[in-house]
Structure formats: C-alpha cells, structure tokens
Design a protein around this motif. Structure first.
Motif, PDB file in Angstrom:
ATOM      1  N   ILE A 275      11.352 -34.849  15.074  1.00  0.00           N
ATOM      2  CA  ILE A 275      10.312 -35.552  14.329  1.00  0.00           C
ATOM      3  C   ILE A 275      10.706 -35.734  12.864  1.00  0.00           C
ATOM      4  CG2 ILE A 275       7.885 -35.557  13.671  1.00  0.00           C
ATOM      5  CD1 ILE A 275       8.456 -35.896  16.675  1.00  0.00           C
ATOM      6  N   THR A 276      11.143 -34.643  12.213  1.00  0.00           N
ATOM      7  CA  THR A 276      11.450 -34.731  10.786  1.00  0.00           C
ATOM      8  C   THR A 276      12.677 -35.600  10.521  1.00  0.00           C
ATOM      9  OG1 THR A 276      12.680 -32.638  10.926  1.00  0.00           O
ATOM     10  CG2 THR A 276      10.384 -32.521  10.239  1.00  0.00           C
TER      11      THR A 276
ATOM     12  N   GLY B 179       5.765 -41.459  15.094  1.00  0.00           N
ATOM     13  CA  GLY B 179       7.036 -40.736  15.126  1.00  0.00           C
ATOM     14  C   GLY B 179       7.481 -40.280  16.489  1.00  0.00           C
TER      15      GLY B 179
ATOM     16  N   PHE C  75      11.819 -39.245  10.818  1.00  0.00           N
ATOM     17  CA  PHE C  75      11.077 -39.724   9.653  1.00  0.00           C
ATOM     18  C   PHE C  75      11.990 -39.916   8.445  1.00  0.00           C
ATOM     19  CE2 PHE C  75       8.654 -38.968   5.760  1.00  0.00           C
ATOM     20  CZ  PHE C  75       7.652 -39.920   5.892  1.00  0.00           C
ATOM     21  N   VAL C  76      12.784 -38.910   8.124  1.00  0.00           N
ATOM     22  CA  VAL C  76      13.651 -38.970   6.945  1.00  0.00           C
ATOM     23  C   VAL C  76      14.689 -40.084   7.088  1.00  0.00           C
ATOM     24  CG1 VAL C  76      15.380 -37.708   5.607  1.00  0.00           C
ATOM     25  CG2 VAL C  76      13.307 -36.556   6.360  1.00  0.00           C
TER      26      VAL C  76
ATOM     27  N   ILE D 265      11.040 -29.772  16.060  1.00  0.00           N
ATOM     28  CA  ILE D 265      10.764 -30.099  14.660  1.00  0.00           C
ATOM     29  C   ILE D 265      11.833 -31.029  14.107  1.00  0.00           C
ATOM     30  CG2 ILE D 265      10.558 -29.114  12.340  1.00  0.00           C
ATOM     31  CD1 ILE D 265       9.459 -26.560  13.690  1.00  0.00           C
TER      32      ILE D 265
END
Length: 462
Positions: free
Chosen positions: A243-244, A161, A247-248, A240
C-alpha cells in the motif's frame, strides 16, 4: 433485430454454460462467433477470430499480465510463509472469540487489501474460521458470507490504493492511479463493511437464538508448506509495503522520472499518466515479494515450488478474463451493438455515472466476473464515457471509482467463479450459504454504489 437477438442469445448462453462449469476459454470464442453469425457477417468468421478476438485477448494479456503474475506470486508467498495465517490468528487473539465474525472479515480484508487473491485468502483463513466458529458454536453456514464480505467487497473495488485488478483496469482508460477519488472510495467501503457486518451479525444472532449451532460437518485438513509461522510484524510488513510503496511511487517517485521517451512510437506513443498506476502497482508487488522471501528465508521448505505454483496460478485467471475481453470486442464490432450502446448511454443522458454503473454491473453479472465485465465495458465504451465526462465536467478519477465499484455488484451472482470456489473451500452449498453471500457481496455493494454516485454527482470527485 436478428442481430440483437444473436447478442442476447450469445450472452445468455455464456452466463448459463459458464455456470454449468464449461471453461470460458472455450465458450468465449465460440459464442462470439455465434453472435457474429446472427449478425449476417458469417463470411468473416476467421478474420473476426484472428484479427478482433485474438488481438483483444492478446492486448489484455500484454497490459495486465504483470499484475496477475505478481499478485498470484505474492499471494502464494503469503500463504506458504504462514503470514496469512499469522494475521488471521493475531486478529482473533486481539478481538476475542466473541468477535468471531469481525475477526474473519478483517483478516480477509487486510489480506486482500494487501494484494492477496480470494483463493489464497479462502484457503488460509477458512481453517481458522472453522475452528473459531466450532469453538463458539456458531453456524458454519455463515463463514462464506464473512469471507466474501472481507474479500469480495470494500477491499476489491472501493478502498483507495488496493492493488486488486478491478482497481487497476480503469487506470489506462482514464489516466488515473489506484488512489482515484479516495474519500468517496472510503465512504463506499465503509458502507459495505458496516452494512455487511450488520447483516451477518443480525443473521448469526437470530440463528443462535433459535438454537442453531455449528452443525455436523466433515472437516478436511489443509496442507501447509511451512514449519513455523512468522511473527505478526513480519506478516504485516509486506501488506504495508504494497500500500505505502504504491502510494509513494504513484504520487511522488515515478513522476520525477524523465519519461519523455514514452512519446516515441517504439514505446507505444503513450504518456506517463497512462502507465503510471500500472508501474506503481508492479513495483510495489515486486518489493513486497522480495521482502517476503528474505524475511522468511529460514522458513521456506521449498521456495522453488512456491514460486512456480504462484506463477502457474496466474495463468488461468488472466486467460479467462482475456477471453471474455476478446468476446466483448467481437460483440462491440457488430452493427447491432451500436443500438445497444446508444440505448445504454441514453439510460441517463444527463449523468454518465449512472449509465457507466449500469453497463459495468450488467456485464459483470452476465459474465460472472468483476474483472471480465469491467474490461468488456471499458474496452467497448471507455472512450465514450471519458468524452461524456469531459462534456458534463465529471473528473476521470470519479469515472474510475464508479467503474471499479460497479464491477463488484452483480458479478457475485450464483454463477460467479469466486463464489463457487469459496463454497467448495468451505464444503457448503449455494442453498446453505448463498443468501448471505448475495446480501453482503451484491445488495449492499449496490447500495454503496448508489450512495457514491449521489455524492459524486453533487460534490464531484474527492
């Protein structure tokens, strides 16, 4: 034979002259044409320059400019908002002065894993590291090693990621995303982190036991462009989000879109798999930049200047790397390179992972650039390794992770631009600090790479 000599001479001059400080923007085209002259194809100098070198350079810029631009902008926003300093200070306060090394390594790791460049991290974390080491009376010469461990190793190439360009470059070649072979990446990252911390802790302990302290150093004040640093919550939120959101977007949201139009010639006759990883990183960085701007709205002294400096800061890195890609494309076009290519592939005829790792590492070491060496390797041999992977039942995700990790080994030799810049930021010399940089950024990452190749060979991608 003389063609091979020309390639070797050209590569040697590139490595030496880049180390001497001559811009690769000048070196790359000249030395590519030097290799061309030795090949006996000197009559096509101009055609090679405009149709191979410049076409490859331009293609790289077209493909990766948004990531360089947004990454540089995000890093500058994190720096000028005070968020980077807040994260570093928060870690120091939580871990305590006795964990000075770990605090600096983790601060750099969190920032670079969130997309902040080494140069921003160096300027943001170094003053805190210097103050912390001075108060603890730890030798200053270990600060570059700590920053290098946090910024140039596990978060640059291994952790799934990461928006680092070294993790983005393999995506279009292997139709993967930034989370390729996640568990193997985590294992490799842990080997780098734990091994690096063991080495630095041992070195610091021995130096202190021999009576060495911080030392006498002239400390320069680094100017900041913010009045009050944000809270840790606001400082961590953009990290945060990167990264999130990455990914999503890559795993869930973007695959839901109707992208059949990409098959049209107007859009390059491509597919979602080819651009998915790049799209996800672009969207994640845009979102994080917007959140940074809005959440720190009252703190900006001159937002326009911050944005402009961030944007301008992306130009030299991408054109340096793109020039190296153009250089590699010229080398790959020479008849003598076929001999080199066949030799490199033949180094491990039954395991392309080993050959891929060697090729990427050697080119990264020669160019002194992880992204430059990786780009040259995949532009010249990416399709070869993809075909070999299919032949030997090796997944594209594993090829991606090995290529990315391999770029972060020999790249950090003494002529590496990031190493030179880091030492300049810290006011130290190669003689004082490079032995530890070399161990944590070259030797231990190579050990981690060998471990991941072994696991990938035995168990496949996971």
């Amino acid at each position: 034979m003389i063609g091979l000599f020309g390639i070797v001479l050209s590569l040697g001059l590139l490595m030496y002259l880049a180390y001497r400080g001559i811009s690769v923007l000048v070196l790359a085209p000249i030395l590519a044409l030097v290799a061309l002259l030795f090949s006996g194809e000197g009559a096509v100098l101009l055609g090679t320059y405009t149709q191979i070198f410049m076409q490859s350079l331009g293609g790289y810029v077209v493909k990766y400019f948004p990531i360089f631009l947004l990454g540089a902008l995000f890093g500058k926003l994190m720096d000028d908002s005070g968020a980077a300093r807040t994260i570093a200070r928060w870690l120091v306060s939580k871990l305590g002065q006795q964990q000075s090394l770990l605090s600096i390594v983790l601060a750099c790791g969190i920032l670079t894993y969130g997309g902040v460049s080494l140069f921003v991290v160096g300027f943001a974390v170094y003053p805190i590291a210097a103050a912390l080491f001075r108060e603890s009376n730890l030798p200053k010469r270990f600060i570059p090693g700590a920053i290098a461990l946090g910024a140039l190793t596990f978060t640059m190439t291994a952790l799934p990621g990461t928006p680092a360009i070294q993790n983005a470059i393999p995506m279009p070649f292997f139709s993967t995303d930034a989370f390729a072979a996640p568990i193997l990446g985590i294992i490799g990252g842990l080997i780098m982190l734990v091994g690096g911390m063991w080495w630095l802790s041992r070195r610091v302990k021995n130096a202190v036991a021999e009576g060495e302290g911080y030392g006498e150093h002239h400390e320069e004040q680094i100017e900041v462009n913010v009045t009050i640093d944000p809270s840790i919550t606001f400082a961590l939120l953009p990290i945060i989000l990167v990264i999130t959101a990455n990914f999503v977007l890559s795993k869930y949201l973007l695959p839901l879109l109707d992208t059949t139009y990409l098959a049209d010639a107007k859009y390059g006759a491509t597919s979602l798999n080819t651009v998915l990883g790049t799209w996800a990183i672009i969207c994640a960085l845009v979102l994080a930049c917007l959140v940074l701007i809005v959440s720190n709205w009252k703190r900006w002294q001159d937002l326009k200047t911050t944005i402009n400096k961030g944007a301008f800061g992306s130009l030299l890195p991408i054109f340096n790397t793109a020039s190296e890609v153009g250089y590699g494309s010229v080398i790959a076009s020479l008849g003598a390179f076929i001999v080199v290519r066949d030799f490199l592939v033949g180094l491990s005829p039954n395991n392309p992972l080993i050959s891929e790792a060697i090729v990427v590492n050697v080119l990264a070491g020669i160019t002194g650039s992880a992204s430059g060496g990786l780009s040259i390797a995949l532009n010249t041999m990416g399709e070869v390794y993809l075909n070999l992977g299919s032949q030997f039942n090796i997944s594209p995700e594993l090829l991606h992770r090995i290529a990315s990790m391999a770029s972060g080994g020999l790249d950090a030799l003494p002529h590496n631009g990031a190493v030179i810049s880091l030492l300049a930021i810290c006011g130290l010399t190669h003689r004082q600090s490079y032995p530890d940089i070399g161990m944590v950024a070259v030797v231990i990452p190579l050990i981690a790479l060998v471990a991941v190749i072994a696991l990938g060979t035995l168990f496949g991608s996971f």
